[in-house]
Design a protein around this motif. Structure first.
Motif, short mmCIF file in Angstrom:
data_model
loop_
_atom_site.label_atom_id
_atom_site.label_comp_id
_atom_site.label_asym_id
_atom_site.label_seq_id
_atom_site.Cartn_x
_atom_site.Cartn_y
_atom_site.Cartn_z
N THR A 8 -4.18 -4.55 0.52
CA THR A 8 -5.13 -3.50 0.12
C THR A 8 -5.61 -3.61 -1.32
O THR A 8 -6.46 -2.83 -1.74
N SER A 9 -5.06 -4.55 -2.09
CA SER A 9 -5.41 -4.59 -3.51
C SER A 9 -5.10 -5.96 -4.10
O SER A 9 -4.31 -6.73 -3.52
N ILE A 49 -4.16 -9.47 -5.48
CA ILE A 49 -4.02 -10.83 -4.97
C ILE A 49 -4.06 -10.85 -3.44
O ILE A 49 -4.71 -11.70 -2.83
N ARG A 83 -0.12 0.33 2.59
CA ARG A 83 -0.02 1.75 2.97
C ARG A 83 -1.38 2.42 3.11
O ARG A 83 -1.53 3.38 3.84
N ARG A 84 -2.40 1.94 2.39
CA ARG A 84 -3.68 2.66 2.35
C ARG A 84 -4.60 2.25 3.50
O ARG A 84 -5.30 1.23 3.44
N ASP A 110 4.67 0.81 5.40
CA ASP A 110 5.38 0.84 4.12
C ASP A 110 6.49 -0.20 4.21
O ASP A 110 7.31 -0.15 5.14
N VAL A 111 6.51 -1.14 3.28
CA VAL A 111 7.49 -2.24 3.38
C VAL A 111 8.93 -1.78 3.18
O VAL A 111 9.85 -2.54 3.43
N VAL A 161 2.65 -10.54 0.22
CA VAL A 161 2.13 -10.45 -1.15
C VAL A 161 2.57 -9.15 -1.84
O VAL A 161 2.67 -9.08 -3.06
N TYR A 177 11.92 -5.65 -12.40
CA TYR A 177 10.94 -6.56 -11.77
C TYR A 177 11.43 -8.01 -11.85
O TYR A 177 11.39 -8.75 -10.86
N VAL A 192 -2.36 -12.34 -13.40
CA VAL A 192 -3.57 -12.21 -12.59
C VAL A 192 -4.15 -10.82 -12.87
O VAL A 192 -3.40 -9.83 -12.91
N THR A 209 -5.28 -7.66 -11.98
CA THR A 209 -5.25 -6.75 -10.82
C THR A 209 -4.87 -5.36 -11.32
O THR A 209 -4.46 -5.21 -12.47
N1 LIG Z 1 -0.90 -9.50 -11.06
C1 LIG Z 1 -0.10 -10.38 -11.62
O1 LIG Z 1 -0.26 -10.78 -12.80
C2 LIG Z 1 1.05 -10.94 -10.85
C3 LIG Z 1 1.77 -11.99 -11.43
C4 LIG Z 1 2.83 -12.53 -10.74
C5 LIG Z 1 3.18 -12.02 -9.50
N2 LIG Z 1 2.47 -10.98 -8.97
C6 LIG Z 1 2.87 -10.49 -7.66
O2 LIG Z 1 1.77 -10.54 -6.79
C7 LIG Z 1 1.88 -9.53 -5.80
C8 LIG Z 1 0.59 -8.72 -5.75
O3 LIG Z 1 0.40 -8.14 -7.01
P1 LIG Z 1 -0.99 -7.54 -7.47
O4 LIG Z 1 -1.07 -7.78 -8.92
O5 LIG Z 1 -2.06 -8.01 -6.59
O6 LIG Z 1 -0.70 -5.98 -7.27
P2 LIG Z 1 -1.55 -4.76 -6.74
O7 LIG Z 1 -3.00 -4.97 -6.98
O8 LIG Z 1 -0.89 -3.56 -7.31
O9 LIG Z 1 -1.30 -4.81 -5.14
C9 LIG Z 1 -0.05 -4.54 -4.63
C10 LIG Z 1 -0.12 -4.54 -3.13
O10 LIG Z 1 1.20 -4.26 -2.62
C11 LIG Z 1 1.09 -3.21 -1.67
N3 LIG Z 1 2.32 -2.41 -1.68
C12 LIG Z 1 3.03 -1.96 -2.74
N4 LIG Z 1 4.06 -1.22 -2.33
C13 LIG Z 1 4.01 -1.21 -0.98
C14 LIG Z 1 4.79 -0.60 0.02
N5 LIG Z 1 5.87 0.15 -0.27
N6 LIG Z 1 4.45 -0.80 1.32
C15 LIG Z 1 3.38 -1.55 1.64
N7 LIG Z 1 2.59 -2.14 0.74
C16 LIG Z 1 2.91 -1.97 -0.56
C17 LIG Z 1 -0.10 -2.40 -2.12
O11 LIG Z 1 -0.62 -1.69 -1.01
P3 LIG Z 1 -0.60 -0.09 -0.84
O12 LIG Z 1 -0.57 0.52 -2.20
O13 LIG Z 1 -1.83 0.19 -0.05
O14 LIG Z 1 0.64 0.18 -0.07
C18 LIG Z 1 -1.05 -3.49 -2.56
O15 LIG Z 1 -1.74 -4.01 -1.45
C19 LIG Z 1 3.11 -8.71 -6.17
O16 LIG Z 1 4.22 -9.16 -5.42
C20 LIG Z 1 3.30 -9.03 -7.64
O17 LIG Z 1 4.63 -8.87 -8.06
C21 LIG Z 1 1.41 -10.42 -9.61
#
Ligand SMILES: NC(=O)c1ccc[n+]([C@@H]2O[C@H](COP(=O)([O-])OP(=O)(O)OC[C@H]3O[C@@H](n4cnc5c(N)ncnc54)[C@H](OP(=O)(O)O)[C@@H]3O)[C@@H](O)[C@H]2O)c1
Length: 260
Positions: free
Chosen positions: A22-23, A25, A45-46, A68-69, A95, A160, A193, A195
């Motif tokens: 939903t958001s 990556i 979730r959304r 919800d994971v 992801v 984290y 990244v 986000t």
């Molecule tokens: N952004 C970075 O710089 C970065 C760097 C290294 C690693 N990562 C990793 O990349 C992944 C994605 O990160 P992002 O930056 O793209 O984050 P984001 O934009 O906040 O997206 C997070 C995603 O996880 C879902 N999520 C979170 N909690 C959840 C739950 N309890 N049940 C189901 N879905 C859930 C959210 O969906 P809903 O809210 O709709 O549930 C959303 O789709 C994560 O694992 C993060 O640790 C990110």
């Protein structure tokens, strides 16, 4: 030992489950997969965001499976729907993840528990759901997004960092067990990244890339059958180097060059 494992010849028609679609990556991966003609099951979730993504695909190309994971029964139910509708799954792309900045002076157990539940037990729940069928069919791909923050201890990641270090270990052991059985494991370690998760950061993020670039790296790495998918290389290689340094040098570099 050879690190070779099956890749993917094309995404067209491949049955993929993106959890965390939903958001950020995950959303970028989902959009790229939909454009490539994969069959994509979308979870998060959304619901409204899942449905908006589904609308980008052709009729019957996507499945919207809100969950919800942190709830195993919701993951199991979604997987049952996938196997019912598609008679199987080729790629689990996990992801989803949360990041709550934590230092020693604001360390809160509730936040740590929430992080471990979502970032460690979440992927384990999804893997537990898909593994038995993949083992039976002697094929399938399991891809988990961790982070370079799991390589070694970094500031502001008191829960984290350990959650992502656990995922590295989990993927390594999965690879050891599954590679001889014909399954592929993809351990994905992004650097920064842009986000919603990183929008809260109050420091300059080195080597920041777009979610679209991250998705491109992830899908190319999976297609090539890579186990260790890390990017952007100018940043991830530096962190890989840091973790092999003796601790006095490692902490000296952190204290002098990491201004957070
Ligand atoms: N952004 C970075 O710089 C970065 C760097 C290294 C690693 N990562 C990793 O990349 C992944 C994605 O990160 P992002 O930056 O793209 O984050 P984001 O934009 O906040 O997206 C997070 C995603 O996880 C879902 N999520 C979170 N909690 C959840 C739950 N309890 N049940 C189901 N879905 C859930 C959210 O969906 P809903 O809210 O709709 O549930 C959303 O789709 C994560 O694992 C993060 O640790 C990110």
């Amino acid at each position: 030992m050879s690190m070779r494992q099956p890749g993917i010849s094309q995404y067209l028609g491949l049955r993929v489950w993106v959890i965390g679609a939903t958001s950020g990556i995950g959303e970028a991966c989902a959009k790229a997969l939909i454009s490539a003609g994969a069959k994509v099951a979308l979870s998060g979730r959304r619901l409204e965001r899942l449905e908006a993504l589904c609308a980008l695909g052709e009729d019957h190309q996507c499945l919207s499976l809100p969950l919800d994971v942190t709830v195993a029964s919701q993951i199991d139910l979604a997987y049952q729907t996938i196997t019912h509708d598609w008679q199987g799954l080729d790629l689990l792309l996990f992801v989803s993840g949360i990041y709550i900045p934590l230092r020693a002076d604001n360390f809160a157990l509730a936040a740590a528990e929430q992080t471990i539940d979502a970032n460690v037990l979440g992927p384990m729940r999804a893997v537990a759901a898909v593994l038995p069928d993949m083992l039976k069919q002697h094929s399938g791909h399991i891809a988990i997004v961790g982070s370079v923050a799991g390589y070694s201890g970094l500031p502001k990641a008191l829960a984290y960092g350990p959650s992502k270090a656990a995922m590295i270990n989990f993927c390594e052991i999965l690879f050891y067990d599954l590679q001889p059985r014909g399954l592929s494991v993809h351990m994905i370690s992004p650097g920064f990244v842009a986000t919603p998760a990183t929008a809260q950061n109050d420091f300059a993020m080195p080597a920041l890339i777009s979610p679209e670039k991250a998705a491109q790296e992830i899908l190319a790495g999976i297609q090539a059958g890579e186990f260790d998918i890390h990017f952007p290389k100018r940043f991830s290689r530096f962190l890989k180097f840091l973790r092999i340094l003796p601790y006095p040098i490692y902490f000296w570099i952190l204290r002098n060059f990491v201004k957070i």
